[in-house]
Scaffold this motif. Sequence first.
Motif, mmCIF file in Angstrom:
data_model
loop_
_atom_site.group_PDB
_atom_site.id
_atom_site.type_symbol
_atom_site.label_atom_id
_atom_site.label_comp_id
_atom_site.label_asym_id
_atom_site.label_seq_id
_atom_site.Cartn_x
_atom_site.Cartn_y
_atom_site.Cartn_z
ATOM 1 N N SER A 234 0.814 -1.223 0.000
ATOM 2 C CA SER A 234 0.000 0.000 0.000
ATOM 3 C C SER A 234 0.845 1.269 0.000
ATOM 4 O O SER A 234 0.353 2.349 -0.311
ATOM 5 C CB SER A 234 -0.928 0.020 1.223
ATOM 6 O OG SER A 234 -0.166 -0.016 2.423
ATOM 7 N N TYR A 269 0.488 14.322 -4.351
ATOM 8 C CA TYR A 269 0.203 12.966 -4.803
ATOM 9 C C TYR A 269 1.438 12.075 -4.743
ATOM 10 O O TYR A 269 1.311 10.850 -4.676
ATOM 11 C CB TYR A 269 -0.296 12.990 -6.253
ATOM 12 C CG TYR A 269 -1.732 13.415 -6.413
ATOM 13 C CD1 TYR A 269 -2.735 12.480 -6.639
ATOM 14 C CD2 TYR A 269 -2.089 14.755 -6.337
ATOM 15 C CE1 TYR A 269 -4.059 12.861 -6.800
ATOM 16 C CE2 TYR A 269 -3.407 15.158 -6.487
ATOM 17 C CZ TYR A 269 -4.389 14.218 -6.725
ATOM 18 O OH TYR A 269 -5.698 14.598 -6.873
ATOM 19 N N ASN A 301 1.900 6.073 -3.852
ATOM 20 C CA ASN A 301 1.376 4.897 -3.155
ATOM 21 C C ASN A 301 0.186 4.296 -3.901
ATOM 22 O O ASN A 301 -0.223 4.775 -4.959
ATOM 23 C CB ASN A 301 1.018 5.245 -1.705
ATOM 24 C CG ASN A 301 -0.031 6.347 -1.626
ATOM 25 O OD1 ASN A 301 -0.839 6.551 -2.535
ATOM 26 N ND2 ASN A 301 -0.020 7.094 -0.522
ATOM 27 N N ARG A 302 -0.381 3.245 -3.318
ATOM 28 C CA ARG A 302 -1.469 2.521 -3.990
ATOM 29 C C ARG A 302 -2.713 3.385 -4.169
ATOM 30 O O ARG A 302 -3.427 3.254 -5.165
ATOM 31 C CB ARG A 302 -1.818 1.244 -3.215
ATOM 32 C CG ARG A 302 -2.952 0.435 -3.854
ATOM 33 C CD ARG A 302 -3.093 -0.931 -3.213
ATOM 34 N NE ARG A 302 -1.937 -1.764 -3.480
ATOM 35 C CZ ARG A 302 -1.756 -2.473 -4.598
ATOM 36 N NH1 ARG A 302 -2.677 -2.420 -5.567
ATOM 37 N NH2 ARG A 302 -0.689 -3.211 -4.766
ATOM 38 N N THR A 303 -2.993 4.260 -3.241
ATOM 39 C CA THR A 303 -4.162 5.132 -3.381
ATOM 40 C C THR A 303 -4.069 5.954 -4.666
ATOM 41 O O THR A 303 -5.050 6.085 -5.407
ATOM 42 C CB THR A 303 -4.278 6.078 -2.167
ATOM 43 O OG1 THR A 303 -4.402 5.301 -0.985
ATOM 44 C CG2 THR A 303 -5.488 6.989 -2.309
ATOM 45 N N VAL A 304 -2.886 6.473 -4.929
ATOM 46 C CA VAL A 304 -2.679 7.252 -6.154
ATOM 47 C C VAL A 304 -2.746 6.350 -7.376
ATOM 48 O O VAL A 304 -3.327 6.710 -8.408
ATOM 49 C CB VAL A 304 -1.336 8.009 -6.101
ATOM 50 C CG1 VAL A 304 -1.047 8.697 -7.427
ATOM 51 C CG2 VAL A 304 -1.361 9.024 -4.969
ATOM 52 N N GLU A 306 -4.492 3.652 -7.771
ATOM 53 C CA GLU A 306 -5.896 3.317 -8.041
ATOM 54 C C GLU A 306 -6.616 4.478 -8.711
ATOM 55 O O GLU A 306 -7.490 4.284 -9.561
ATOM 56 C CB GLU A 306 -6.590 2.896 -6.746
ATOM 57 C CG GLU A 306 -6.104 1.544 -6.237
ATOM 58 C CD GLU A 306 -6.642 1.180 -4.866
ATOM 59 O OE1 GLU A 306 -7.260 2.078 -4.212
ATOM 60 O OE2 GLU A 306 -6.446 0.026 -4.432
ATOM 61 N N LYS A 307 -6.224 5.673 -8.354
ATOM 62 C CA LYS A 307 -6.799 6.861 -8.986
ATOM 63 C C LYS A 307 -6.366 6.937 -10.458
ATOM 64 O O LYS A 307 -7.167 7.258 -11.342
ATOM 65 C CB LYS A 307 -6.348 8.113 -8.222
ATOM 66 C CG LYS A 307 -7.164 9.372 -8.484
ATOM 67 C CD LYS A 307 -6.714 10.487 -7.555
ATOM 68 C CE LYS A 307 -7.524 11.756 -7.763
ATOM 69 N NZ LYS A 307 -8.910 11.652 -7.292
#
Length: 431
Positions: A234, A269, A301-304, A306-307
């Motif tokens: 993550s 980001y 990171n993974r959040t970015v 996925e975006k």
Amino acid sequence: MALQGKKPRLKAGAFRRFASLVLVTVIGVLLLIVLLGTNSVSSFVSRNLNESYYTNLEPLHNISAIMARLNLPKQSELSLQLEKLNQLPPRNLDLYPKLADDHITIVLYVHNRPQYLKVVVDSLSKVVGISETLLVVSHDGYFKQMNKIVESIKFCQVKQIFAPYSPHVFYSKGFPGVSPADCKEKDNASEKGCIGNPDQYGNHRSPEIVSLKHHWWWMMNMVWDGMKETKGHSGHILFIEEDHFIFPNAYLNLKVLADLKPVKCPDCYAANLAPSDVNSRGENWNSLIAERMGNVGYSFNRTVWEKIHRKAKEFCFFDDYNWDITMWATVYPSFGGPVYSLRGPRTSAVHFGKCGLHQGHGEKEKKSGCIDNGAMNIVAEETDKAVNVNKEWEVRVYENQPGYQAGFKGWGGWGDERDRELCMKFAEMYH
């Protein structure tokens, strides 16, 4: 007179026999090259698959099922062999059996510039903390000399992955490589009866050029969602290229920046090792910098991820063969606000590849550290050998920076519907 008239015909006959002999010889040599290349890959695959700690390997993905579900192009023998290598665990596990809990994986993506790769690998070998992490090397095609350099790495865990649908893997065996029926340059498809869609400037696809964008997009999907080693990760992953010189303090600086980002710059980001201006070595201020996301030593990171992944259509249908320009001109603007990256005031990475696929080698390039055949002039000073990012510094923000923005139509090279569809399939491949 009659005898004189026969001489040219005798010469013509001899020439035809000679031409035929030359043609057969050339064809034979080309076949030998292909066979030797295939055998070298086959022996490499066999040697790796037969190593003791690779036995009883459980593949993470059912490749046949993925191919059937997505109707992917029929793979060449080389493509199938490289697909097997992608399932292998990292090397050097005997030397570095455990990664640090807070490690940041490093992904190095390469094509075929061995003189550059040697410089990058040497710089990575001097990076403080490198032994605690995993280095993933993503190859756009199989090239023996490039592979030999990567196999020599002993300073950390190393995992190699190969883009199985690279045009460089298919050669002349059809899309995504070259097909005899493909339109070329500015051919009119209806008049020529050829296959392909031109870009906005009327030019048809060049497999060597489209491979740049294909490789980056496949690599991102593979690293974040298709690799056992990073599938559940993550945190940040660092991405560098075969022409990025990495300073000794880069890894430790990045760990500090990744920790500071949610506190000092919650709207950022990413974290970058270098300024977005590739000619800059930094401002040397006593402050952190927030600016537009660069393409040298960038991490997120993974959040970015996925975006970004949710913008697959924007990425895959934008008519520009450059992945970074595509991101700046269409993906980032679709996020609805500025896309900042946090970095230090002094660079920890330098882009030196001015002598590559698209750029020249003039006086300006030489002064900024351009290399050719292994020569270079980048020197790591003492301040580049230890952490030089201060946690107490405030953040200066660069607003309204120049560069590619929303509204730019792209440089083209990415108009063929087959490339766009394959790009979209990469986004679905591991989901």
